[in-house]
Design a protein around this motif. Structure first.
Motif, mmCIF file in Angstrom:
data_model
loop_
_atom_site.group_PDB
_atom_site.id
_atom_site.type_symbol
_atom_site.label_atom_id
_atom_site.label_comp_id
_atom_site.label_asym_id
_atom_site.label_seq_id
_atom_site.Cartn_x
_atom_site.Cartn_y
_atom_site.Cartn_z
ATOM 1 N N LEU A 1 0.834 -0.960 -0.057
ATOM 2 C CA LEU A 1 -0.043 -0.051 0.073
ATOM 3 C C LEU A 1 0.868 1.123 -0.059
ATOM 4 C CD1 LEU A 1 -3.000 1.251 0.045
ATOM 5 C CD2 LEU A 1 -2.584 1.015 2.689
ATOM 6 N N LEU A 2 1.919 1.156 0.627
ATOM 7 C CA LEU A 2 2.776 2.529 1.009
ATOM 8 C C LEU A 2 3.494 2.569 -0.258
ATOM 9 C CD1 LEU A 2 4.032 2.060 4.402
ATOM 10 C CD2 LEU A 2 2.536 3.676 3.373
ATOM 11 N N LEU A 3 3.968 1.298 -1.046
ATOM 12 C CA LEU A 3 4.508 1.456 -2.396
ATOM 13 C C LEU A 3 3.878 2.165 -3.466
ATOM 14 C CD1 LEU A 3 6.488 -1.972 -2.784
ATOM 15 C CD2 LEU A 3 7.338 0.491 -2.524
ATOM 16 N N THR B 1 1.242 -13.961 -5.768
ATOM 17 C CA THR B 1 1.198 -13.449 -4.517
ATOM 18 C C THR B 1 0.620 -12.204 -4.657
ATOM 19 O OG1 THR B 1 2.905 -14.954 -3.741
ATOM 20 C CG2 THR B 1 2.328 -13.058 -2.381
ATOM 21 N N VAL B 2 1.257 -11.020 -5.637
ATOM 22 C CA VAL B 2 0.781 -9.892 -5.740
ATOM 23 C C VAL B 2 -0.720 -9.702 -5.964
ATOM 24 C CG1 VAL B 2 0.960 -7.627 -6.938
ATOM 25 C CG2 VAL B 2 3.030 -8.921 -6.128
ATOM 26 N N TYR B 3 -0.960 -10.736 -6.875
ATOM 27 C CA TYR B 3 -2.446 -10.630 -7.357
ATOM 28 C C TYR B 3 -3.539 -10.981 -6.079
ATOM 29 C CZ TYR B 3 -1.104 -10.784 -12.215
ATOM 30 O OH TYR B 3 -0.491 -10.612 -13.372
ATOM 31 N N ARG B 4 -2.993 -12.019 -5.348
ATOM 32 C CA ARG B 4 -3.721 -12.238 -3.914
ATOM 33 C C ARG B 4 -3.889 -11.191 -3.016
ATOM 34 N NH1 ARG B 4 -1.243 -17.609 -4.563
ATOM 35 N NH2 ARG B 4 0.303 -16.910 -2.810
ATOM 36 N N ASP B 5 -2.682 -10.395 -2.654
ATOM 37 C CA ASP B 5 -2.468 -9.358 -1.965
ATOM 38 C C ASP B 5 -3.502 -8.071 -2.378
ATOM 39 O OD1 ASP B 5 -0.811 -10.813 -0.303
ATOM 40 O OD2 ASP B 5 0.811 -9.669 -1.117
ATOM 41 N N VAL B 6 -3.598 -7.841 -3.781
ATOM 42 C CA VAL B 6 -4.406 -6.894 -4.206
ATOM 43 C C VAL B 6 -5.768 -7.171 -3.906
ATOM 44 C CG1 VAL B 6 -5.326 -5.728 -6.178
ATOM 45 C CG2 VAL B 6 -2.686 -5.911 -5.912
ATOM 46 N N GLU B 7 -6.103 -8.356 -4.219
ATOM 47 C CA GLU B 7 -7.742 -8.737 -3.887
ATOM 48 C C GLU B 7 -8.170 -8.690 -2.460
ATOM 49 O OE1 GLU B 7 -7.921 -12.758 -5.020
ATOM 50 O OE2 GLU B 7 -7.773 -12.353 -7.248
ATOM 51 N N ALA B 8 -7.053 -8.891 -1.452
ATOM 52 C CA ALA B 8 -7.044 -8.668 0.055
ATOM 53 C C ALA B 8 -7.203 -7.138 0.439
ATOM 54 C CB ALA B 8 -5.967 -9.403 0.783
ATOM 55 N N LEU B 9 -6.650 -6.398 -0.485
ATOM 56 C CA LEU B 9 -6.696 -5.022 -0.032
ATOM 57 C C LEU B 9 -8.096 -4.451 -0.748
ATOM 58 C CD1 LEU B 9 -2.950 -3.778 -1.015
ATOM 59 C CD2 LEU B 9 -4.235 -3.761 1.232
ATOM 60 N N ASN B 10 -8.502 -4.903 -1.618
ATOM 61 C CA ASN B 10 -9.939 -4.583 -2.270
ATOM 62 C C ASN B 10 -10.799 -5.022 -1.515
ATOM 63 O OD1 ASN B 10 -9.447 -3.196 -4.705
ATOM 64 N ND2 ASN B 10 -8.658 -4.895 -5.873
ATOM 65 N N ALA B 11 -10.781 -6.280 -0.906
ATOM 66 C CA ALA B 11 -11.943 -6.661 0.213
ATOM 67 C C ALA B 11 -11.874 -6.049 1.339
ATOM 68 C CB ALA B 11 -11.581 -8.229 0.479
ATOM 69 N N ALA B 12 -10.725 -5.346 1.767
ATOM 70 C CA ALA B 12 -10.671 -4.509 3.029
ATOM 71 C C ALA B 12 -11.043 -3.111 2.766
ATOM 72 C CB ALA B 12 -9.136 -4.474 3.487
ATOM 73 N N GLN C 1 6.493 -5.256 -11.162
ATOM 74 C CA GLN C 1 7.440 -4.391 -10.215
ATOM 75 C C GLN C 1 7.035 -4.593 -8.757
ATOM 76 O OE1 GLN C 1 5.935 -0.614 -11.968
ATOM 77 N NE2 GLN C 1 7.885 -0.500 -13.196
ATOM 78 N N LEU C 2 5.723 -4.629 -8.430
ATOM 79 C CA LEU C 2 5.625 -4.873 -7.056
ATOM 80 C C LEU C 2 6.154 -6.324 -6.523
ATOM 81 C CD1 LEU C 2 1.741 -3.620 -7.173
ATOM 82 C CD2 LEU C 2 3.507 -2.672 -5.665
ATOM 83 N N ALA C 3 6.137 -7.367 -7.276
ATOM 84 C CA ALA C 3 6.794 -8.582 -6.846
ATOM 85 C C ALA C 3 8.064 -8.249 -6.511
ATOM 86 C CB ALA C 3 6.287 -9.743 -8.033
ATOM 87 N N ASP C 4 8.830 -7.551 -7.410
ATOM 88 C CA ASP C 4 10.136 -7.491 -7.331
ATOM 89 C C ASP C 4 10.549 -6.743 -5.956
ATOM 90 O OD1 ASP C 4 10.713 -8.672 -9.619
ATOM 91 O OD2 ASP C 4 10.807 -7.116 -11.081
#
Length: 308
Positions: free
Chosen positions: A10-12, A34-45, A23-26
């Motif tokens: 989120l801060l990036l 994993t980035v895809y899953r994290d983005v989904e988690a942030l959207n859900a939040a 770029q996020l994965a790197d």
């Protein structure tokens, strides 16, 4: 661990704007999946985050959104004080914490200061070690730093220049100092407060905790230590004749276009012998006689060697 990664993601995006999944994965050292899953988690939040496909695509936050999740951890707070020395932070094992702290500090800045902060990083760099100093191998630096932080005495096995070359001593680590690319440990021991080069530590074993003496100030001690070192550094002097170029190299004001006679401080005959030889024909040592004879002997040896 995942919660920390989500905050970093989120801060990036908050600091850099649009970023691709790669770029996020790197940056996060994870897979794109994993980035895809994290983005989904942030959207859900409920985080206002959206992605766009294509060459100019990527993830970004809705304009104007800023997170308040900028609190620093203990390690990050330590690393923030080393922000001007990323190499030092890495040596102390705080490299990743420093990067995370920088992200959080950037996120806390008002928008109008972001450009200013970026200009500072683009235009200023601090490289502390000297040109000709090799990088010291300090395998015990992290352990020494841990003992300093925990106020824990250690049994130190140390290599020094005089006999006996290896000693073992119980010391109480008061603080660490980075001077000209070299780490020094300031510690109390049987003979009072002493300074040890960390690259000369052969081993250490943690002991019991200790209490720092009342009134001890690391910066104050180090300032006094340097004053004492400089006072002992130049205990003699030499009388020399210098060409204008030699005078400039020694920081002496030339008296004209010819030779200039001056008295210059020296640390020792051995050290002055090497320093004056560097000046070649731009210097003549007149006194002390021991130094003059030593240089004359070296010149004769060189003349014989190169004459053959």
């Amino acid at each position: 661990m995942r919660a920390s990664r989500l905050v970093t993601l989120l801060l990036l995006l908050q600091n850099r704007g649009r970023m691709t999944a790669r770029q996020l994965a790197d940056e996060l050292e994870v897979s794109v999946r994993t980035v895809y899953r994290d983005v989904e988690a942030l959207n859900a939040a409920g985080i206002p985050l959206y992605g766009a496909a294509g060459h100019a695509g990527g993830y970004r936050l809705v304009d104007g959104y800023r997170t308040r999740l900028t609190g620093l951890t203990a390690d990050e707070a330590q690393a923030a004080f080393l922000a001007a020395l990323p190499g030092a932070a890495a040596e102390l094992g705080l490299g990743r914490a420093l990067a995370s702290a920088e992200l959080k500090l950037r996120a806390a800045l008002p928008a109008e200061l972001h450009e200013y902060a970026e200009r500072i990083q683009e235009r200023f760099l601090l490289d502390a070690p000297g040109w000709y100093g090799g990088t010291d191998d300090t395998p015990h630096l992290v352990a020494v730093a841990a003992a300093v932080w925990a106020r824990q005495a250690v049994l130190l096995r140390y290599r020094r220049w005089r006999a006996p070359e290896e000693i073992e001593r119980r010391v109480e680590p008061y603080g660490l100092v980075l001077k000209a690319g070299r780490w020094y440990l300031v510690a109390g021991g049987p003979s009072g407060i002493r300074t040890y080069r960390v690259d000369q530590v052969l081993s250490l074993r943690p002991l019991e905790e200790f209490t720092l003496p009342d009134g001890f100030d690391l910066a104050g001690y180090w300032s006094g230590y340097l004053d004492d070192f400089r006072a002992r550094l130049h205990t003699g002097e030499a009388l020399v004749r210098l060409t204008p170029q030699g005078a400039r190299r020694l920081g002496v004001t030339p008296t004209g276009d010819g030779w200039t006679q001056a008295r210059v401080p020296i640390e020792s005959i051995d050290r002055a012998h090497g320093e004056f030889l560097r000046l070649g024909t731009d210097v003549e040592v007149l006194a002390p006689a021991e130094l003059r004879d030593r240089i004359a002997g070296t010149v004769r040896t060189l003349a014989t060697r190169y004459g053959n």
